[in-house]
Design an enzyme around this catalytic site. Structure first.
Site, mmCIF file in Angstrom:
data_model
loop_
_atom_site.group_PDB
_atom_site.id
_atom_site.type_symbol
_atom_site.label_atom_id
_atom_site.label_comp_id
_atom_site.label_asym_id
_atom_site.label_seq_id
_atom_site.Cartn_x
_atom_site.Cartn_y
_atom_site.Cartn_z
ATOM 1 N N PHE A 178 0.851 -1.189 0.000
ATOM 2 C CA PHE A 178 0.000 0.000 0.000
ATOM 3 C C PHE A 178 0.884 1.236 0.000
ATOM 4 O O PHE A 178 2.074 1.155 0.313
ATOM 5 C CB PHE A 178 -0.877 -0.002 1.265
ATOM 6 C CG PHE A 178 -2.361 0.039 0.983
ATOM 7 C CD1 PHE A 178 -2.958 -0.916 0.201
ATOM 8 C CD2 PHE A 178 -3.168 1.031 1.554
ATOM 9 C CE1 PHE A 178 -4.331 -0.901 -0.034
ATOM 10 C CE2 PHE A 178 -4.540 1.060 1.321
ATOM 11 C CZ PHE A 178 -5.122 0.095 0.532
ATOM 12 N N LEU A 206 -15.547 5.542 -2.953
ATOM 13 C CA LEU A 206 -14.134 5.190 -2.864
ATOM 14 C C LEU A 206 -13.731 4.057 -3.809
ATOM 15 O O LEU A 206 -14.440 3.075 -3.972
ATOM 16 C CB LEU A 206 -13.822 4.766 -1.430
ATOM 17 C CG LEU A 206 -12.339 4.539 -1.149
ATOM 18 C CD1 LEU A 206 -11.573 5.838 -1.235
ATOM 19 C CD2 LEU A 206 -12.157 3.909 0.211
ATOM 20 N N GLU A 241 -7.156 1.837 -2.600
ATOM 21 C CA GLU A 241 -5.747 1.932 -2.948
ATOM 22 C C GLU A 241 -5.188 0.560 -3.320
ATOM 23 O O GLU A 241 -4.165 0.458 -3.995
ATOM 24 C CB GLU A 241 -5.015 2.484 -1.714
ATOM 25 C CG GLU A 241 -3.627 2.968 -1.953
ATOM 26 C CD GLU A 241 -3.155 3.814 -0.771
ATOM 27 O OE1 GLU A 241 -3.955 4.560 -0.182
ATOM 28 O OE2 GLU A 241 -1.970 3.696 -0.432
ATOM 29 N N ARG A 286 -0.949 9.270 -0.051
ATOM 30 C CA ARG A 286 -2.171 9.781 -0.685
ATOM 31 C C ARG A 286 -2.129 11.265 -1.024
ATOM 32 O O ARG A 286 -2.625 11.681 -2.055
ATOM 33 C CB ARG A 286 -3.370 9.499 0.237
ATOM 34 C CG ARG A 286 -3.696 8.027 0.285
ATOM 35 C CD ARG A 286 -4.734 7.707 1.322
ATOM 36 N NE ARG A 286 -5.108 6.290 1.204
ATOM 37 C CZ ARG A 286 -5.920 5.663 2.051
ATOM 38 N NH1 ARG A 286 -6.453 6.319 3.065
ATOM 39 N NH2 ARG A 286 -6.207 4.405 1.881
ATOM 40 N N HIS A 306 -12.042 11.795 2.249
ATOM 41 C CA HIS A 306 -11.994 10.430 2.740
ATOM 42 C C HIS A 306 -11.877 10.320 4.255
ATOM 43 O O HIS A 306 -12.503 9.470 4.882
ATOM 44 C CB HIS A 306 -10.809 9.730 2.087
ATOM 45 C CG HIS A 306 -10.701 8.280 2.407
ATOM 46 N ND1 HIS A 306 -11.731 7.402 2.164
ATOM 47 C CD2 HIS A 306 -9.712 7.549 2.948
ATOM 48 C CE1 HIS A 306 -11.361 6.191 2.534
ATOM 49 N NE2 HIS A 306 -10.153 6.248 3.035
ATOM 50 N N ARG A 366 -2.602 10.529 6.591
ATOM 51 C CA ARG A 366 -2.679 9.146 7.052
ATOM 52 C C ARG A 366 -2.256 8.195 5.939
ATOM 53 O O ARG A 366 -2.640 8.369 4.788
ATOM 54 C CB ARG A 366 -4.108 8.813 7.476
ATOM 55 C CG ARG A 366 -4.302 7.361 7.847
ATOM 56 C CD ARG A 366 -5.670 7.113 8.429
ATOM 57 N NE ARG A 366 -6.755 7.135 7.454
ATOM 58 C CZ ARG A 366 -7.049 6.121 6.636
ATOM 59 N NH1 ARG A 366 -6.329 5.014 6.637
ATOM 60 N NH2 ARG A 366 -8.058 6.223 5.804
#
Lengths: 598, 250
Positions: free
Chosen positions: A121, A250, A253, A311, A376, A411
Site C-alpha cells: 500500500f 471510494l 488503494e 495519498r 476520505h 494518514r
C-alpha cells in the site's frame, strides 16, 4: 419540561464502528456495564467501507518488516507532526491486535504457508496490509460485532447524542434522542468513550456516509475539549467520478497495490514525472515503468512504482494533471488495472469489480476507471493523551478517527483499521480503570432542559431555512474553498460562507413530528457540521505552509518552524481560540532511527 | 433517459399508510436512493429511509422496488421505471413497519445473539495456520452485508411468519461460516435442527436470487448443513456406530 428516559452505564461508548466496538470488548472484559450508542443499526458504521486492509508489521511475506519500519513510515507519511509516542504504541501493538481478531473469528486471506496474507500500500515500505480481498472493513466490523454481542452489552441502535453533560469540569453523561421514536434520552456514566468517527460529510464529493457529521468533535468542542490538527483533511486520490450518481465513492488503494496504474489523457503514467516526487521519498521508488512492472513479481530486487506514494502526493499530482489539460473525459484521470487479467482482479478486488460493474456500468477487467480525489478521512480531531486516550476533559476518552495525533498531516492507507483496534482497546481499558474509581457525578438539570429546547426549536421556529438546503450550500462552499488546493482567498471565502450559514441555521424550520424525521435530525447535525467546518477553515488559514494534506498555493513549501507545531482549537465563549503547541519530542532511541534519512 | 420519473412511495406507519407520488429530476447514474434523497431535500423532509455507504457495502437501504427486495443504492432509476416513468418503492414486508421505508429489523439482532461465537481449542498452535482453499468457502458467507433481503424474501418468514421457528437464511449461512471454519470445535447441529429450524427451508432458493453479494446461500450453505443434520440425526447406520463407539466431537 419534555419527558426523557434516563439510562445508567458504568462506561458509555459513543459510536459503534471499529474503535467503539473494540473499546466495548475491553469494558465488558473488565466486568463493567457497557452501553453502546450508535446512530445507525449495529454493523453499519463507516468501518464497513474500509477496503484495502489493516496495516501491522507481522512480517508474513518474507520481508524484513518490523514495528520500527512501520513507525518510520507512519511518521514520514504524517510529515512529522504526529505524536511520536502515539505512533510508537501503535506500531508496537498493531500485530497483537490483528492476531487477536483471528481468535475472535476473522478469516483473512492466507499466504502459501497458511499465514495472514499482506498486501502493499502507499507509503508502506513492505507488504503490510492484512486483508480479506477488498472488504477488510466488513470482516473487521462483523468480527468485532460478533465478539461484543457475546458479552451482551446494551446496544442503543439508532440513537443520536447531541450534548455532553458535565459535572463541573468532568463529563458524566450525554443527552440525545431515539431516532425511531423521537423520545429524548439521558445517559449517565462514570466514563465516556468517544468513537464517533470523522466529518467528511462537510464536502460535496465524499466517500463518507450521512453519519460523518462531526458530532463527536462538535460535542467535545462545545464542552471545552481541545481539538488538534483540524486543517488536516485527507483527499483520497481515487474516488469514482462518473456517472454523477456515483461521484465520490471510494476506489481502494489496493487497486494500485495490486498493479493498477494511473494514466493521463495522453496515456502517460504521469506519476513517473520527477516533478511529483517529494524530496522525502527520492530514490525509494521505481524510476522507470519497467522497474515498476518488475516489482509486481519480484519485490526484493525492484522498487515500487510511484503510484504508491502517500495519498496526499498522488492527490496533488492528479489535481495538477487535470489543471494542465491532461485530464480524462469527465475531468479526472484514468486508473487501469485491466492488464492484470480478469481472474486476478475478480479474486483480489471482487467488490471493486462489482462496484464499477453494477454502479458505474464499467468492467474494470477490460476498461480503465475514471477517478478523481474524494474526501476520505480526517486526521485531526479530539486531542488525546498517548497512553490512555484520555482527552482534555476529565472522564472523556477518544479513539479512532475522532481522535488526533497518530496520523499527523497525512494518514497512510491501512493505518486506520489498526488505529481503531489499538486505541479502541486502550480507550476501553483506561475508561474502565477510570470508571472503577469514579462515581456517577451530578447532572444539573438545566443542561438537559437547554438541550431539549435546542432540539425542539426547529419545530416552532418562525424561520424558513431548509436544513438539507443549508447542508448542500455548506458542502459546496467547503468543496470550493477548503479542498486539495487552498489559498488565503479561497479559505476566507469558505469561512465567510460558513459564518453566514451559521446565522441562517438559527432560522431552520422543520415539519412533522419526532418519529424518524430526517429533516429534524439534519437540523441538529448541521450545527456540528458548521462548527467543525469553521474550525477547519480557521486552522487551514492559520497554518501558512504546505504539509501533508494541507496544500497552500500561496505557501507552497513546508516550513521548518511550522513543522514543530500542532494547532489546537478550543472554544473561548463564542470564538474559536487557536493555540500553537509544540509537537511532542521524539524519544532519543526513536529519533536515532531517522539519522539515515535526515 | 427520461428527464423525470415518478416515485410511487409508500408513506405510513404501523397503523397503515398509502402510496404517494413524487416527481423527481433524473441525472446520469441516478439510483433509487438518490431519488429518495431528492424527495427529502426538496419536497418532504419527513420521508424516512435508512442508508449509510451508498456503495452497496453496508446493507442499510433495503426496500422493495417494484415488488422485489433490493438495495436502493444499487438500483438504477432507468432500469426500474416502467413505460409511464413510474417506480414503486415500498418497505420490506416481512418486518414490522416503523415509518415509510424504515422497518423494525431487531429480530435479526436477537437471533444473532443466540449463535455461539467461534470456539478454538487452546491446544491449536498460534499463530493460526489455514490454507486459502480451506477458508475460501467460508469467506463467501462472510461477504454478507446484513441487508436482510434474504430474510425478507424467505417465504417461511414472509408468508408463514414462522420467525419463532426458523432463524432464516442469513443465520443459516452465519452458522455455516462457523461450522465450516477449519478451527471451530463447537457442535452446531443441535441448534440448527432445533431452535434454528433448518428443516423449514425447502430450498426454493429465493434468498440466493435477491442476495446483492451473490452468495450461494442455499447451494453452498443451507444444503450442506441440511446434509450434516440428516446424517447425524437420521442415518441409522451412523446412529448405530455412535452408540457403539461414542459421539464424535463435530
Amino acid at each position: 419540561m419534555e419527558k426523557y428516559t434516563t439510562y445508567d452505564q458504568d462506561v458509555l461508548v459513543v459510536g459503534a464502528g471499529g474503535s467503539g466496538l473494540r473499546a466495548a470488548i475491553s469494558i465488558c472484559q473488565a466486568g463493567l456495564s457497557c452501553g453502546i450508542v450508535t446512530k445507525s443499526l449495529l454493523g453499519k458504521a463507516h468501518t464497513v467501507m474500509a477496503e484495502g486492509g489493516a496495516a501491522a508489521a507481522l512480517g508474513n511475506m518474507g520481508e524484513p518488516d518490523n514495528w520500527k519500519v512501520h513507525f518510520k513510515d507512519t511518521m514520514k507519511g504524517g510529515r512529522f507532526i504526529n505524536n511520536p509516542r502515539i505512533v510508537e504504541i501503535f506500531a508496537k501493538e498493531a500485530p497483537d491486535r490483528v492476531r487477536e481478531l483471528e481468535e475472535y473469528g476473522a478469516v483473512f486471506d492466507r499466504t502459501p504457508d497458511g499465514l495472514i496474507s499482506q498486501r502493499p500500500f502507499g507509503g508502506h515500505t513492505y507488504r503490510r496490509l492484512n486483508h480479506v480481498g477488498d472488504r477488510t472493513g466488513l470482516e473487521l466490523i462483523r468480527t468485532l460485532q460478533d465478539k461484543v454481542v457475546s458479552y451482551k452489552p446494551t446496544v442503543y441502535m439508532e440513537h443520536t447524542l447531541t450534548r455532553l453533560l458535565m459535572d463541573g469540569d468532568r463529563a458524566v453523561g450525554a443527552i440525545g434522542y431515539n431516532r425511531q421514536t423521537g423520545e429524548f434520552v439521558v445517559f449517565k456514566a462514570k466514563a465516556i468513550v468517544f468513537a464517533t468517527g470523522g466529518w467528511g460529510r462537510m464536502y460535496k464529493f465524499t466517500s463518507n456516509s450521512w453519519e460523518s457529521t462531526g458530532d463527536g468533535a462538535g460535542m467535545a468542542y462545545e464542552a471545552g475539549a481541545e481539538l488538534m490538527d483540524m486543517e488536516m483533511v485527507q483527499f483520497h486520490p481515487t474516488g469514482m467520478l462518473w456517472p454523477p450518481g456515483v461521484r465520490g465513492i471510494l476506489v481502494t488503494e489496493a487497486v494500485r497495490g495490486d498493479g493498477g496504474i494511473l494514466k493521463n489523457n495522453k496515456g502517460e503514467r504521469f506519476m513517473f514525472n520527477p516533478e511529483y516526487m517529494p524530496e522525502l521519498y527520492k530514490g525509494q521508488y521505481a524510476d522507470t515503468e519497467e522497474e515498476g512492472y518488475r516489482w509486481l513479481t519480484d519485490k526484493a530486487n525492484n522498487r515500487r512504482p510511484p503510484e504508491l506514494l502517500p495519498r496526499d502526493v498522488v492527490s496533488r499530482a492528479i489535481y495538477k494533471e487535470v489543471l494542465a489539460g491532461r485530464g480524462s473525459e469527465h475531468g479526472g484521470i484514468y486508473l487501469d488495472v485491466s492488464q492484470m487479467g480478469a481472474e486476478f482482479i475478480k479474486r483480489r478486488l471482487p467488490s471493486m469489480w462489482e462496484q464499477f460493474y453494477s454502479l458505474g456500468g464499467i468492467d474494470i477487467t477490460k476498461q480503465p476507471m475514471e477517478i478523481y480525489p474524494t474526501i476520505h478521512y480526517t486526521m485531526g480531531g479530539i486531542w488525546t493523551e498517548a497512553e490512555t486516550c484520555s482527552t482534555s476533559i476529565k472522564g472523556l476518552f477518544a479513539a479512532g478517527e475522532s481522535a488526533a495525533g497518530l496520523h499527523g498531516a497525512n494518514r497512510l492507507g491501512g493505518n486506520s483499521l489498526t488505529d481503531i483496534l489499538v486505541f479502541g482497546k486502550r480507550a476501553g481499558d483506561h475508561a474502565s480503570e477510570f470508571a472503577k474509581n469514579a462515581d456517577f457525578g451530578k447532572i444539573d438539570s438545566s443542561q438537559i432542559e437547554d438541550e431539549i429546547n435546542t432540539l425542539l426549536a426547529p419545530f416552532t421556529n418562525p424561520g424558513k431555512e431548509n436544513p438539507f438546503k443549508l447542508t448542500q450550500e455548506l458542502q459546496e462552499a467547503m468543496q470550493e474553498g477548503a479542498m486539495i488546493a487552498r489559498t488565503e482567498e479561497s479559505l476566507t471565502k469558505a469561512l465567510n460562507t460558513v459564518m453566514e450559514l451559521q446565522e441562517r441555521a438559527k432560522s431552520i424550520h422543520v415539519e412533522g413530528d419526532r418519529v424518524y424525521n430526517p429533516g429534524w435530525h439534519t437540523a441538529r447535525d448541521i450545527r456540528f457540521m458548521l462548527k467543525t467546518s469553521e474550525i477547519i477553515c480557521r486552522c487551514a488559514l492559520e497554518r501558512k505552509e504546505s504539509r501533508g494534506a494541507q496544500w497552500r498555493l500561496d505557501y507552497t513549501d513546508a516550513n521548518e518552524e511550522w513543522g514543530k507545531i500542532n494547532l489546537i482549537a478550543q472554544r473561548d465563549v463564542d470564538a474559536v481560540k487557536l493555540i500553537h503547541r509544540p509537537v511532542p519530542a521524539m524519544a532519543p532511541e526513536l529519533a536515532a532511527m531517522f539519522e539515515e534519512i535526515k | 433517459m427520461r428527464d423525470k420519473v415518478t416515485i410511487r412511495l409508500f408513506r405510513g406507519n404501523a397503523n397503515g399508510g398509502t402510496e404517494t407520488d413524487y416527481e423527481v429530476t433524473t441525472f446520469p447514474g441516478m439510483v433509487v436512493l438518490d431519488a429518495i434523497h431528492q424527495i427529502q431535500g426538496t419536497q418532504d423532509s419527513t420521508v424516512a429511509c435508512r442508508w449509510n455507504c451508498k456503495a452497496a457495502k453496508c446493507g442499510s437501504c433495503s426496500a422493495e422496488i417494484n415488488g422485489r427486495p433490493r438495495l436502493m443504492c444499487k438500483s438504477h432509476v432507468e432500469d426500474f421505471a416502467d413505460s409511464n416513468g413510474l417506480i414503486r418503492v415500498h418497505p420490506l414486508k416481512t418486518f414490522p413497519l416503523i415509518k415509510d421505508l424504515v422497518t423494525d429489523v431487531s429480530i435479526n439482532y436477537r437471533t444473532a445473539e443466540k449463535i455461539p461465537p467461534l470456539t478454538v481449542s487452546e491446544d491449536i498452535p498460534r499463530p493460526f495456520k489455514m490454507q486459502q482453499i480451506d477458508v475460501e468457502r467460508i469467506q463467501e458467507f462472510r461477504k454478507c452485508i446484513e441487508c436482510f433481503l434474504c430474510q425478507d424474501v424467505c417465504h417461511v418468514l414472509r408468508d408463514h411468519n414462522r420467525k419463532d421457528g426458523y432463524f432464516g437464511p442469513r443465520f443459516m449461512i452465519k452458522i455455516a461460516a462457523l461450522s465450516m471454519h477449519p478451527l471451530d470445535t463447537g457442535n452446531r447441529l443441535r441448534q440448527l435442527k432445533e431452535e434454528g429450524g433448518i428443516g423449514y427451508c425447502n430450498i426454493t432458493k429465493c434468498c440466493e436470487e435477491v442476495c446483492p453479494e451473490h452468495i450461494h446461500l442455499t447451494d453452498n450453505g443451507i444444503i450442506p448443513l441440511k446434509e450434516r443434520v440428516a446424517d447425524y440425526y437420521y442415518d441409522p447406520l451412523k446412529i448405530l456406530i455412535r452408540k457403539i463407539v461414542g459421539p464424535k466431537k463435530k
